[in-house]
Design a protein around this motif. Structure first.
Motif, PDB file in Angstrom:
ATOM      1  N   TRP A   1       0.830  -1.194   0.000  1.00  0.00           N
ATOM      2  CA  TRP A   1       0.000   0.000   0.000  1.00  0.00           C
ATOM      3  C   TRP A   1       0.869   1.251   0.000  1.00  0.00           C
ATOM      4  O   TRP A   1       1.935   1.273   0.606  1.00  0.00           O
ATOM      5  N   GLU A   2       0.373   2.294  -0.646  1.00  0.00           N
ATOM      6  CA  GLU A   2       1.040   3.594  -0.651  1.00  0.00           C
ATOM      7  C   GLU A   2       0.368   4.477   0.402  1.00  0.00           C
ATOM      8  O   GLU A   2      -0.857   4.640   0.384  1.00  0.00           O
ATOM      9  N   ILE A   3       1.149   5.027   1.298  1.00  0.00           N
ATOM     10  CA  ILE A   3       0.601   5.913   2.329  1.00  0.00           C
ATOM     11  C   ILE A   3       0.480   7.310   1.721  1.00  0.00           C
ATOM     12  O   ILE A   3       1.486   7.929   1.370  1.00  0.00           O
ATOM     13  N   LEU A   4      -0.750   7.792   1.575  1.00  0.00           N
ATOM     14  CA  LEU A   4      -0.977   9.116   0.999  1.00  0.00           C
ATOM     15  C   LEU A   4      -0.887  10.209   2.063  1.00  0.00           C
ATOM     16  O   LEU A   4      -0.351  11.282   1.797  1.00  0.00           O
ATOM     17  N   HIS A   5      -1.445   9.917   3.231  1.00  0.00           N
ATOM     18  CA  HIS A   5      -1.451  10.914   4.309  1.00  0.00           C
ATOM     19  C   HIS A   5      -1.402  10.225   5.667  1.00  0.00           C
ATOM     20  O   HIS A   5      -1.915   9.126   5.832  1.00  0.00           O
ATOM     21  N   ARG A   6      -0.820  10.949   6.623  1.00  0.00           N
ATOM     22  CA  ARG A   6      -0.820  10.542   8.031  1.00  0.00           C
ATOM     23  C   ARG A   6      -1.431  11.687   8.814  1.00  0.00           C
ATOM     24  O   ARG A   6      -1.125  12.852   8.583  1.00  0.00           O
ATOM     25  N   GLN A   7      -2.322  11.377   9.714  1.00  0.00           N
ATOM     26  CA  GLN A   7      -2.978  12.355  10.588  1.00  0.00           C
ATOM     27  C   GLN A   7      -3.596  13.493   9.779  1.00  0.00           C
ATOM     28  O   GLN A   7      -3.433  14.665  10.098  1.00  0.00           O
ATOM     29  N   TRP A   8      -4.311  13.153   8.708  1.00  0.00           N
ATOM     30  CA  TRP A   8      -4.997  14.151   7.892  1.00  0.00           C
ATOM     31  C   TRP A   8      -6.191  14.670   8.680  1.00  0.00           C
ATOM     32  O   TRP A   8      -6.986  13.896   9.204  1.00  0.00           O
ATOM     33  N   HIS A   9      -6.305  15.979   8.789  1.00  0.00           N
ATOM     34  CA  HIS A   9      -7.400  16.524   9.593  1.00  0.00           C
ATOM     35  C   HIS A   9      -8.078  17.704   8.914  1.00  0.00           C
ATOM     36  O   HIS A   9      -7.504  18.367   8.048  1.00  0.00           O
ATOM     37  N   CYS A  10      -9.315  17.884   9.312  1.00  0.00           N
ATOM     38  CA  CYS A  10     -10.127  19.016   8.899  1.00  0.00           C
ATOM     39  C   CYS A  10     -10.974  19.392  10.122  1.00  0.00           C
ATOM     40  O   CYS A  10     -10.775  18.845  11.208  1.00  0.00           O
ATOM     41  N   ARG A  11     -11.926  20.269   9.940  1.00  0.00           N
ATOM     42  CA  ARG A  11     -12.700  20.707  11.101  1.00  0.00           C
ATOM     43  C   ARG A  11     -13.584  19.600  11.694  1.00  0.00           C
ATOM     44  O   ARG A  11     -13.994  19.678  12.831  1.00  0.00           O
TER      45      ARG A  11
ATOM     46  N   GLY B   1     -12.682  16.283  11.947  1.00  0.00           N
ATOM     47  CA  GLY B   1     -11.931  15.258  12.662  1.00  0.00           C
ATOM     48  C   GLY B   1     -10.616  14.956  11.982  1.00  0.00           C
ATOM     49  O   GLY B   1     -10.134  15.725  11.155  1.00  0.00           O
ATOM     50  N   GLU B   2     -10.066  13.810  12.336  1.00  0.00           N
ATOM     51  CA  GLU B   2      -8.763  13.390  11.816  1.00  0.00           C
ATOM     52  C   GLU B   2      -8.833  11.940  11.391  1.00  0.00           C
ATOM     53  O   GLU B   2      -9.494  11.113  12.027  1.00  0.00           O
ATOM     54  N   ILE B   3      -8.126  11.642  10.301  1.00  0.00           N
ATOM     55  CA  ILE B   3      -7.965  10.256   9.856  1.00  0.00           C
ATOM     56  C   ILE B   3      -6.500   9.910  10.053  1.00  0.00           C
ATOM     57  O   ILE B   3      -5.616  10.609   9.568  1.00  0.00           O
ATOM     58  N   ASP B   4      -6.253   8.825  10.791  1.00  0.00           N
ATOM     59  CA  ASP B   4      -4.881   8.462  11.148  1.00  0.00           C
ATOM     60  C   ASP B   4      -4.024   8.164   9.932  1.00  0.00           C
ATOM     61  O   ASP B   4      -2.917   8.670   9.803  1.00  0.00           O
ATOM     62  N   ILE B   5      -4.535   7.314   9.042  1.00  0.00           N
ATOM     63  CA  ILE B   5      -3.775   6.912   7.851  1.00  0.00           C
ATOM     64  C   ILE B   5      -4.732   6.840   6.671  1.00  0.00           C
ATOM     65  O   ILE B   5      -5.824   6.278   6.782  1.00  0.00           O
ATOM     66  N   ILE B   6      -4.296   7.398   5.548  1.00  0.00           N
ATOM     67  CA  ILE B   6      -5.031   7.242   4.290  1.00  0.00           C
ATOM     68  C   ILE B   6      -4.065   6.543   3.340  1.00  0.00           C
ATOM     69  O   ILE B   6      -2.978   7.054   3.067  1.00  0.00           O
TER      70      ILE B   6
ATOM     71  N   PHE C   1      -9.217   4.235   4.583  1.00  0.00           N
ATOM     72  CA  PHE C   1      -9.160   5.207   5.665  1.00  0.00           C
ATOM     73  C   PHE C   1      -8.985   4.391   6.940  1.00  0.00           C
ATOM     74  O   PHE C   1      -9.876   3.633   7.320  1.00  0.00           O
ATOM     75  N   VAL C   2      -7.826   4.520   7.569  1.00  0.00           N
ATOM     76  CA  VAL C   2      -7.465   3.618   8.664  1.00  0.00           C
ATOM     77  C   VAL C   2      -7.487   4.355  10.001  1.00  0.00           C
ATOM     78  O   VAL C   2      -6.795   5.363  10.174  1.00  0.00           O
ATOM     79  N   GLU C   3      -8.256   3.835  10.929  1.00  0.00           N
ATOM     80  CA  GLU C   3      -8.285   4.329  12.311  1.00  0.00           C
ATOM     81  C   GLU C   3      -7.416   3.389  13.136  1.00  0.00           C
ATOM     82  O   GLU C   3      -7.646   2.172  13.155  1.00  0.00           O
ATOM     83  N   VAL C   4      -6.404   3.940  13.795  1.00  0.00           N
ATOM     84  CA  VAL C   4      -5.481   3.133  14.591  1.00  0.00           C
ATOM     85  C   VAL C   4      -5.770   3.373  16.065  1.00  0.00           C
ATOM     86  O   VAL C   4      -5.824   4.516  16.518  1.00  0.00           O
ATOM     87  N   LYS C   5      -5.950   2.301  16.808  1.00  0.00           N
ATOM     88  CA  LYS C   5      -6.158   2.387  18.254  1.00  0.00           C
ATOM     89  C   LYS C   5      -5.018   1.628  18.933  1.00  0.00           C
ATOM     90  O   LYS C   5      -4.879   0.415  18.764  1.00  0.00           O
ATOM     91  N   THR C   6      -4.203   2.362  19.674  1.00  0.00           N
ATOM     92  CA  THR C   6      -3.070   1.762  20.375  1.00  0.00           C
ATOM     93  C   THR C   6      -3.392   1.755  21.860  1.00  0.00           C
ATOM     94  O   THR C   6      -3.708   2.798  22.434  1.00  0.00           O
TER      95      THR C   6
ATOM     96  N   LEU D   1     -15.543  10.009  11.183  1.00  0.00           N
ATOM     97  CA  LEU D   1     -14.587   9.509  10.191  1.00  0.00           C
ATOM     98  C   LEU D   1     -15.185   9.569   8.783  1.00  0.00           C
ATOM     99  O   LEU D   1     -14.508   9.930   7.826  1.00  0.00           O
ATOM    100  N   TRP D   2     -16.448   9.220   8.681  1.00  0.00           N
ATOM    101  CA  TRP D   2     -17.136   9.249   7.387  1.00  0.00           C
ATOM    102  C   TRP D   2     -17.157  10.672   6.836  1.00  0.00           C
ATOM    103  O   TRP D   2     -16.819  10.904   5.674  1.00  0.00           O
ATOM    104  N   GLN D   3     -17.539  11.644   7.678  1.00  0.00           N
ATOM    105  CA  GLN D   3     -17.565  13.052   7.251  1.00  0.00           C
ATOM    106  C   GLN D   3     -16.171  13.536   6.852  1.00  0.00           C
ATOM    107  O   GLN D   3     -16.006  14.227   5.850  1.00  0.00           O
ATOM    108  N   THR D   4     -15.182  13.170   7.642  1.00  0.00           N
ATOM    109  CA  THR D   4     -13.812  13.579   7.356  1.00  0.00           C
ATOM    110  C   THR D   4     -13.346  12.982   6.030  1.00  0.00           C
ATOM    111  O   THR D   4     -12.698  13.662   5.228  1.00  0.00           O
ATOM    112  N   ALA D   5     -13.693  11.727   5.777  1.00  0.00           N
ATOM    113  CA  ALA D   5     -13.327  11.082   4.515  1.00  0.00           C
ATOM    114  C   ALA D   5     -14.008  11.772   3.332  1.00  0.00           C
ATOM    115  O   ALA D   5     -13.389  11.965   2.278  1.00  0.00           O
ATOM    116  N   GLU D   6     -15.263  12.167   3.497  1.00  0.00           N
ATOM    117  CA  GLU D   6     -15.967  12.878   2.429  1.00  0.00           C
ATOM    118  C   GLU D   6     -15.281  14.205   2.110  1.00  0.00           C
ATOM    119  O   GLU D   6     -15.123  14.575   0.952  1.00  0.00           O
TER     120      GLU D   6
END
Length: 194
Positions: A52-62, A64-69, A98-103, A125-130
């Motif tokens: 997989w190609e990592i496009l973004h890490r911790q991508w955020h908007c108003r 929320g945030e997506i950990d990995i795209i 769109f990957v949510e990571v829980k550590t 997460l859905w809204q952020t992905a849109e």
């Protein structure tokens, strides 16, 4: 209690707070955000090893945030497409994950992080992905899915000083970071949908 006893007690409390703060910020004891980032590092490296190609890490908007795209081939959907010689071949496309990571550390309350991905969190997460897709129309035609990665973080017996976690072996689901061992416990493809 006299005034000297009271001031001595207050100075002891202040000293204890300073020591606790200093200890929590030491490299030996990363805070929850640091632990989360270490887990994301492990998952991103694992995804790259899977092609997989990592496009973004911790991508955020108003919203929320997506950990990995990540962008890549989804083997499961390739298998489910059926026979390549069928009269209606489906063109090969890539999948956007769109990957949510829980550590989590041992003894957590939320089933290794899975319970933290509530319906409210899923909606965010859905809204952020849109919103992400609206900024990247070139990716809008790819199939999309929401994955959840559960990472376990526990004290390591090795006494390493390194903070960034290189994988200990190729194609491994483990990484050493500082005094912690991180393990990719479970990677759930298509964990939820709208």
């Amino acid at each position: 209690m006299g005034s000297s006893d009271s001031s001595e007690l207050n100075s002891t409390r202040k000293r204890d707070r300073r020591l606790a703060t200093a200890h929590s910020n030491s490299p030996q004891s990363p805070n929850s955000r640091d632990i989360g980032t270490l887990g994301e590092n492990l998952v991103a490296e694992w995804l790259q090893q899977q092609g997989w190609e990592i496009l973004h890490r911790q991508w955020h908007c108003r919203w929320g945030e997506i950990d990995i795209i990540a962008l890549g081939r989804d083997e499961e959907s390739e298998i489910n497409r059926g026979n390549e010689n069928s009269p209606f071949p489906i063109p090969h496309s890539q999948t956007l994950a769109f990957v949510e990571v829980k550590t989590r550390r041992p003894g957590n309350w939320d089933a290794g992080g899975m319970l933290a991905v509530s319906t409210t969190k899923q909606a965010k997460l859905w809204q952020t992905a849109e919103i992400f897709l609206s900024t990247r129309p070139d990716l809008a035609n790819n199939s999309c899915r929401f994955d959840v990665a559960l990472v376990r973080c526990e004290p390591s017996r090795q006494n390493t000083k390194q903070i960034l976690p290189p994988l200990t072996a190729a194609n491994s689901q483990y990484a050493l970071a500082g005094n912690y061992l991180l393990t990719l416990q479970e990677y759930i493809r298509s964990a939820f949908s709208n």
